[in-house]
Design a protein around this motif. Sequence first.
Motif, short mmCIF file in Angstrom:
data_model
loop_
_atom_site.label_atom_id
_atom_site.label_comp_id
_atom_site.label_asym_id
_atom_site.label_seq_id
_atom_site.Cartn_x
_atom_site.Cartn_y
_atom_site.Cartn_z
N LYS A 102 0.83 -1.21 0.00
CA LYS A 102 0.00 0.00 0.00
C LYS A 102 0.86 1.25 0.00
O LYS A 102 0.82 2.05 0.91
CB LYS A 102 -0.95 0.00 1.21
N THR A 131 -0.29 6.43 -1.74
CA THR A 131 -1.45 7.32 -1.62
C THR A 131 -0.92 8.76 -1.62
O THR A 131 0.17 9.02 -1.13
CB THR A 131 -2.16 7.04 -0.28
N THR A 180 -6.38 8.11 -3.54
CA THR A 180 -5.69 6.81 -3.41
C THR A 180 -6.36 5.71 -4.23
O THR A 180 -7.55 5.80 -4.55
CB THR A 180 -5.67 6.36 -1.93
N GLY A 192 -6.09 2.88 -2.75
CA GLY A 192 -6.37 2.02 -1.60
C GLY A 192 -5.25 1.03 -1.36
O GLY A 192 -4.08 1.39 -1.48
N MET A 193 -5.62 -0.21 -1.06
CA MET A 193 -4.61 -1.22 -0.76
C MET A 193 -4.64 -2.34 -1.80
O MET A 193 -5.72 -2.83 -2.16
CB MET A 193 -4.85 -1.78 0.64
N ARG A 218 -14.12 -2.86 -0.87
CA ARG A 218 -13.50 -2.24 0.33
C ARG A 218 -13.25 -0.75 0.08
O ARG A 218 -12.80 -0.33 -0.97
CB ARG A 218 -12.16 -2.95 0.62
N GLY A 222 -11.38 2.66 1.91
CA GLY A 222 -10.41 3.02 2.95
C GLY A 222 -10.77 4.28 3.70
O GLY A 222 -11.91 4.76 3.68
N ASP A 223 -9.78 4.84 4.35
CA ASP A 223 -9.98 6.03 5.19
C ASP A 223 -10.00 7.33 4.38
O ASP A 223 -10.61 8.32 4.80
CB ASP A 223 -8.88 6.13 6.25
N THR A 280 -2.16 8.77 5.42
CA THR A 280 -1.80 7.64 4.57
C THR A 280 -1.38 6.47 5.45
O THR A 280 -0.73 6.69 6.47
CB THR A 280 -0.67 8.01 3.59
N GLY A 281 -1.75 5.29 5.05
CA GLY A 281 -1.39 4.13 5.86
C GLY A 281 -2.49 3.09 5.82
O GLY A 281 -3.36 3.12 4.92
N TRP A 282 -2.47 2.21 6.74
CA TRP A 282 -3.43 1.10 6.78
C TRP A 282 -4.79 1.66 7.19
O TRP A 282 -5.08 1.88 8.37
CB TRP A 282 -2.92 0.07 7.78
N GLY A 283 -5.62 1.90 6.18
CA GLY A 283 -6.85 2.67 6.33
C GLY A 283 -7.79 2.23 7.43
O GLY A 283 -8.42 3.06 8.09
N1 ASP Z 1 -4.92 4.81 3.52
C1 ASP Z 1 -5.06 4.15 2.24
C2 ASP Z 1 -6.17 3.15 2.35
O1 ASP Z 1 -6.21 2.43 3.32
C3 ASP Z 1 -3.83 3.48 1.76
C4 ASP Z 1 -2.56 4.27 1.89
O2 ASP Z 1 -2.56 5.35 2.40
O3 ASP Z 1 -1.52 3.82 1.41
O4 ASP Z 1 -6.94 3.05 1.46
#
Ligand code: ASP
Length: 388
Positions: free
Chosen positions: A252, A255, A273, A275-276, A283, A285-286, A306-309
């Motif tokens: 991931k 983003t 983004t 996403g993942m 799905r 994301g955030d 950014t990160g694990w949504g």
């Molecule tokens: N936050 C994003 C999501 O979960 C992914 C990312 O930021 O890399 O969709």
Amino acid sequence: MLAATVCAKELTIKLTFMRIIPNRGVVGSSPCSSKKIIIKPLAALIVLLFLQLCALAQLKEAAAENQATKYVLVIHGGAGTILKKNMTPAKEKAYTDALKQALQAGYAKIKAGNSSLDAVEAAIHVLEDNPLFNAGKGAVFTHDGRNEMDAAIMDGKNLAAGSVAGVTTIRNPISAARAVMEKSEHVMMAGPGAEKFAKQAGLTIVDPKYFYTEERWKGLQQALKEDSIKSKLDHSSNQSQQKLGTINTDYKFGTVGAVALDNNGNLAAGTSTGGMTNKKYGRIGDAPIIGAGTYANNNTVAISCTGWGEFYIRNVVAHDLSALMAYAGLSVEEAGKSVIKKVGDMGGDGGLIALDKNGNMAMPFNSEGMYRGTITKEGKIEIRIYKD
Ligand code: ASP
């Protein structure tokens, strides 16, 4: 005897020589009234010292305020396992150049007197059009081999917001998010409906093939392989633990997001983004969820995550950061650290960018790296990729 008199109306400190009268302390006359005031010598000294300290502290604060760097635009290109040892000089340069180009595009808008929303959109367009990033062209693939994108934008001036989720044909999802905000009565639109609306709003619609990139396709194949190994392991160990829709957290990167402060003191935030990688079955994301991955409020701060949504949604990260500033009086730096710690404590990883109403910024992350860049009011650019 040296003593102090204080004029409340003029807020000045005046030093005068005063007469000590036995049993009556010091007698002097106030510069703002003809009434006589009596101040004990020791009390007078304490008051004088206290006021001098206050004045000094105020001077120091004002000087620090003037000297502190003021930022007008901060961007990110995703957080993840970004290690120098895995990077070639050419790749590093390509990322740096792209981030620079995005900063310049956004800065040009602010310099020309346009809004922070324009700056955010312009910076994100550059990154969405660049296949290096997981947004627009270069978006990652879902489990089913599609590119489904999410984006959001928010105006700190009036808390207006717009977002799109799971779109597959809109060339620049950030513009679709802005269209939702400005041209509809809604905040969030998803899937084919969002695409229909974007088309009506006059945005560029492309064939889903436009989003294909070799690198992302390979990323999906790798994730699918790891997924099947993992599901075999899960199956043999504990079937009840097995989760349908498990996504590999290491796929991931990229983003994109931007936060800006314009000449009128208005903040804006945007995130876009794919996403993942290997995300399953619709799905979301955030990023498109206001308050989770994206938030802006002129009273506090603008944020893009950014990160694990999933962890950002559960912690309502972006709004939590703003609330920590509003209700607990934390600085942008302190609030940023605090929310990333919450994400980490829960098992999530990633980062964020935040720009407050006074032009102070923070870019905390708990992953190995985060593509990120800043530009000051004077146009000074700084790009970083790894941990400091
Ligand atoms: N936050 C994003 C999501 O979960 C992914 C990312 O930021 O890399 O969709």
